[in-house]
Design an enzyme around this catalytic site. Structure first.
Site, PDB file in Angstrom:
ATOM      1  N   ASP A 174      -3.688 -14.522  -2.346  1.00 42.85           N
ATOM      2  CA  ASP A 174      -4.342 -15.495  -3.217  1.00 42.85           C
ATOM      3  C   ASP A 174      -5.498 -14.802  -3.930  1.00 42.85           C
ATOM      4  OD1 ASP A 174      -6.356 -15.271  -1.256  1.00 42.85           O
ATOM      5  OD2 ASP A 174      -5.677 -17.075  -0.206  1.00 42.85           O
ATOM      6  N   VAL A 222       0.857   9.715  -6.571  1.00 41.32           N
ATOM      7  CA  VAL A 222       1.043  11.154  -6.356  1.00 41.32           C
ATOM      8  C   VAL A 222       2.353  11.580  -7.006  1.00 41.32           C
ATOM      9  CG1 VAL A 222       1.152  13.010  -4.662  1.00 41.32           C
ATOM     10  CG2 VAL A 222      -0.220  10.971  -4.183  1.00 41.32           C
ATOM     11  N   ASP A 248       8.274   8.216  -6.699  1.00 38.43           N
ATOM     12  CA  ASP A 248       9.454   9.046  -6.422  1.00 38.43           C
ATOM     13  C   ASP A 248       9.834   9.120  -4.952  1.00 38.43           C
ATOM     14  OD1 ASP A 248       7.381  10.554  -5.419  1.00 38.43           O
ATOM     15  OD2 ASP A 248       7.696  12.280  -6.735  1.00 38.43           O
ATOM     16  N   GLU A 301       3.224  14.419   2.674  1.00 39.25           N
ATOM     17  CA  GLU A 301       2.163  13.550   2.166  1.00 39.25           C
ATOM     18  C   GLU A 301       1.685  12.578   3.241  1.00 39.25           C
ATOM     19  OE1 GLU A 301       3.308  11.674  -1.552  1.00 39.25           O
ATOM     20  OE2 GLU A 301       4.137  13.574  -2.296  1.00 39.25           O
ATOM     21  N   HIS A 303       0.504   4.215  -2.699  1.00 36.25           N
ATOM     22  CA  HIS A 303       0.197   5.600  -2.335  1.00 36.25           C
ATOM     23  C   HIS A 303       1.313   6.556  -2.743  1.00 36.25           C
ATOM     24  CE1 HIS A 303      -3.456   5.453   0.505  1.00 36.25           C
ATOM     25  NE2 HIS A 303      -3.433   4.333  -0.201  1.00 36.25           N
ATOM     26  N   ASP A 304       2.514   6.037  -2.902  1.00 36.51           N
ATOM     27  CA  ASP A 304       3.599   6.870  -3.415  1.00 36.51           C
ATOM     28  C   ASP A 304       3.419   7.119  -4.911  1.00 36.51           C
ATOM     29  OD1 ASP A 304       6.137   8.253  -3.388  1.00 36.51           O
ATOM     30  OD2 ASP A 304       7.003   6.480  -4.321  1.00 36.51           O
ATOM     31  N   HIS A 355      -6.023  -6.296  -1.934  1.00 37.72           N
ATOM     32  CA  HIS A 355      -6.846  -6.389  -0.722  1.00 37.72           C
ATOM     33  C   HIS A 355      -7.120  -7.843  -0.337  1.00 37.72           C
ATOM     34  CE1 HIS A 355      -8.558  -2.028  -1.118  1.00 37.72           C
ATOM     35  NE2 HIS A 355      -7.286  -2.067  -0.752  1.00 37.72           N
ATOM     36  N   THR A 356      -6.419  -8.749  -0.964  1.00 43.61           N
ATOM     37  CA  THR A 356      -6.510 -10.149  -0.554  1.00 43.61           C
ATOM     38  C   THR A 356      -5.714 -10.416   0.708  1.00 43.61           C
ATOM     39  OG1 THR A 356      -6.360 -12.433  -1.354  1.00 43.61           O
ATOM     40  CG2 THR A 356      -4.525 -10.980  -1.898  1.00 43.61           C
ATOM     41  N   ARG A 380       0.828  -1.212   0.000  1.00 45.18           N
ATOM     42  CA  ARG A 380       0.000   0.000   0.000  1.00 45.18           C
ATOM     43  C   ARG A 380       0.861   1.260   0.000  1.00 45.18           C
ATOM     44  NH1 ARG A 380      -3.612   2.559   4.552  1.00 45.18           N
ATOM     45  NH2 ARG A 380      -5.187   3.653   3.309  1.00 45.18           N
ATOM     46  N   ASN A 388      -3.642   9.242   4.022  1.00 47.88           N
ATOM     47  CA  ASN A 388      -2.457   8.604   4.596  1.00 47.88           C
ATOM     48  C   ASN A 388      -2.360   8.694   6.114  1.00 47.88           C
ATOM     49  OD1 ASN A 388      -1.573   8.007   1.982  1.00 47.88           O
ATOM     50  ND2 ASN A 388      -0.460   9.948   1.793  1.00 47.88           N
TER      51      ASN A 388
END
Length: 335
Positions: free
Chosen positions: A259, A75, A79, A94, A71-72, A199-200, A67, A100
């Site tokens: 999975d 935006v 980087d 950020e 999230h990097d 999201h598994t 995640r 976040n």
């Protein structure tokens, strides 16, 4: 006639020279699987060992690191800007953006990995590349697919809190809204569904889906797409006016294993987040057939996920002389 032949000859010669130079000196913006072969050949092993060590004391860290990379990248590209603290020329982080703050985690593990890498290869490997490598290790160590991580990113000198507040997909957004945010960074519908499959594993706080349990879209009733048995369980764990930070498994069957159960859960209306279930429950959505495919074919999901992670890792990287290689992921060099 002579002039035409002569011009054609020189044109062909210039094209040949261009192609040779392109092969010998690849584009500055191109990432490469062998970028650190001569400067830090063991970086992948260092990162993998560090993630494996972190997993021994924190079963959630694999999902958190994936995640963090996500999230990097959404935006201003991949980087490492999400890692910057306030200080020096960074007046807003950020980390403190709404999507976040008190939610994204794993910064300490990235700092630890960076420290180990610096001991072996000082001033060589970017924090942005560490995020990409840590994400791959997190998935493969959790029984998911592996892929060749392309490297050569450099670190941002700035952070963009406003961008984090507007560019990141929201767990409350409609499918159209989420799709448009993926499209804005060059990712298509298959990327959207495949990357949602992260999201598994991992957890989510009650505050990110509690509106589905009691007052969906201001109706005073629960979200009708929620499996009723699952709804009752979630209402017990996330009562009205309860602790919004209480954690819930994103995948109720195998919460720490990578999975395709995430997709089979969607088929029986047990997607935790609104944006999860909408992939399957939105009438006429192009995502439905992809969800069905991934639910019935784990290999297809793994292959698509690996490619989509590569695609995401290619979002607007800084390369060449752009940015810098931070010695401390939390701050710009010299600050």
């Amino acid at each position: 006639m002579f002039c035409t032949t002569n011009n054609t000859y020189y044109y062909s010669l210039l094209v040949t020279i261009f192609l040779v130079l392109t092969f010998v000196f690849p584009s500055e913006g191109q990432l490469s699987a062998t970028f650190y072969s001569n400067t830090c050949s063991n970086v992948s092993t260092i990162v993998r060992n560090s993630v494996q060590q972190a997993l021994t004391s924190d079963s959630r860290i694999a999902a958190s690191l994936v995640r963090l990379h996500f999230h990097d990248c959404f935006v201003d590209g991949c980087d490492g800007s999400i890692l910057l603290d306030v200080g020096g020329n960074i007046t807003q982080s950020e980390k403190d953006a709404v999507p976040n703050a008190n939610s994204v985690r794993g910064y300490d593990v990235v700092d630890s990995i960076k420290s180990t890498v610096e001991s072996s290869c000082p001033g060589v490997v970017s924090c942005a590349d560490i995020l990409a490598l840590a994400a791959e290790s997190s998935v493969s160590l959790s029984e998911g697919p592996s892929w060749t991580v392309l490297l050569g990113r450099r670190d941002s000198l700035t952070a963009n809190q406003a961008g984090a507040n507007t560019s990141l997909p929201s767990p409350f957004g409609s499918l159209d809204d989420i799709t448009s945010k993926f499209s804005a960074v060059g990712l298509d519908t298959t990327d959207l569904v495949a990357l949602s499959g992260a999201h598994t594993f991992g957890r989510s706080q009650c505050q990110f889906f509690s509106q589905r349990l009691f007052d969906f879209n201001g109706t005073g009733n629960p979200d009708p797409t929620l499996n009723t048995t699952y709804l009752s369980s979630l209402q017990q764990n996330c009562p009205q006016n309860g602790n919004g930070a209480t954690l819930n498994d994103l995948d109720l069957s195998t919460p720490d294993t990578f999975d395709n159960d995430y997709f089979t859960n969607l088929l029986i209306h047990k997607g935790l987040l609104q944006t999860d279930q909408e992939l399957f429950s939105t009438d006429g959505a192009s995502t439905i057939s992809i969800v069905n495919n991934f639910a019935n074919n784990q290999s297809a999901f793994f292959e698509a996920f690996a490619q989509s992670m590569i695609n995401m890792g290619n979002i607007s990287p800084l390369t060449g002389t752009q940015g810098e290689i931070r010695t401390d992921c939390k701050k710009v060099n010299g600050s």
